[in-house]
Write an enzyme that holds these catalytic residues in place. Sequence first.
Site, PDB file in Angstrom:
ATOM      1  CD  GLU A   1      -2.754   1.167   0.639  1.00  0.00           C
ATOM      2  OE1 GLU A   1      -2.278   1.589  -0.472  1.00  0.00           O
ATOM      3  OE2 GLU A   1      -4.158   1.546   0.483  1.00  0.00           O
ATOM      4  CG  ASP A   2      -0.483   4.890  -1.843  1.00  0.00           C
ATOM      5  OD1 ASP A   2      -2.043   4.216  -1.132  1.00  0.00           O
ATOM      6  OD2 ASP A   2      -1.075   5.443  -2.303  1.00  0.00           O
TER       7      ASP A   2
ATOM      8  CG  ASP B   1      -4.845   9.817   5.179  1.00  0.00           C
ATOM      9  OD1 ASP B   1      -3.677  10.336   4.893  1.00  0.00           O
ATOM     10  OD2 ASP B   1      -5.032   8.893   4.178  1.00  0.00           O
TER      11      ASP B   1
ATOM     12  CG  PHE C   1      -3.129  16.515   0.072  1.00  0.00           C
ATOM     13  CD1 PHE C   1      -4.944  16.187   0.744  1.00  0.00           C
ATOM     14  CD2 PHE C   1      -2.951  16.161  -0.746  1.00  0.00           C
ATOM     15  CE1 PHE C   1      -4.976  14.751   0.171  1.00  0.00           C
ATOM     16  CE2 PHE C   1      -3.963  16.104  -1.427  1.00  0.00           C
ATOM     17  CZ  PHE C   1      -4.981  14.616  -1.466  1.00  0.00           C
TER      18      PHE C   1
ATOM     19  NE  ARG D   1      -4.167   8.191  -9.710  1.00  0.00           N
ATOM     20  CZ  ARG D   1      -4.551   8.374  -8.888  1.00  0.00           C
ATOM     21  NH1 ARG D   1      -3.072   7.924  -8.257  1.00  0.00           N
ATOM     22  NH2 ARG D   1      -5.696   8.472  -7.866  1.00  0.00           N
TER      23      ARG D   1
END
Length: 216
Positions: A126-127, A130, A179, A192
């Site tokens: 997973e990147d 949060d 963010f 991206r």
Amino acid sequence: ISSSLREAANEDTCVTISDEEPGDDLDLFCVPNHYAKDLEKVFIPHGLILDRTEKLARDVMGDMGGHHIVALRVLKAGYTFCADLLDYVKTRFFKSYCNDQSTGAIKVLGGDNLSTLAGKNILIVEDIIDFGKTMQIFLSLVQQHNPKMVEVANLLVKRTPRSIGYQPDFVGFEIPDKFVIGYALDYNEYFRDLNHVCVISETGKAKYKSEAESLG
């Protein structure tokens, strides 16, 4: 690159980026011209991401090595990290999965039955985490199919009071509650193609705000 960003990680920790980390000026790196006014700082340079990813791969192989590994990717933003990690880990990419954020349920992309995970050694890639809720749901789904081993590798984990406390087995960087975009992480499908992990500027947020946000 500032000293706090270079903080060394041992086998049981990740690289921790402090809340005071200012990032680096854009003119020190190669940044696409069309994003020049949309970014505040380069937060994690691409070269550092790749170096840390290689170390994560070594940690994964040290922990899971000697076994055939099946890799699962969660959410499409993780494809770059997953591809780079698997370049270092000698493994077979099995299938992609994503989270349906409108319902909070897991939606499987592709035709494979999850029962094929039974008895397998699973690496979930997973990147960013949060809050941790999506990963806990996904882990629960995978565990229902009786894999032999399940471990999770994440590039980024946010340090936020909204976290439910979940921690992956392998983490590249622990970052402040900012963010961030780039390295396949997007803002309304933009950024991206940016190699570095960066902090978006207010100009960038306004420029790429979605129509739904504008109407709201």
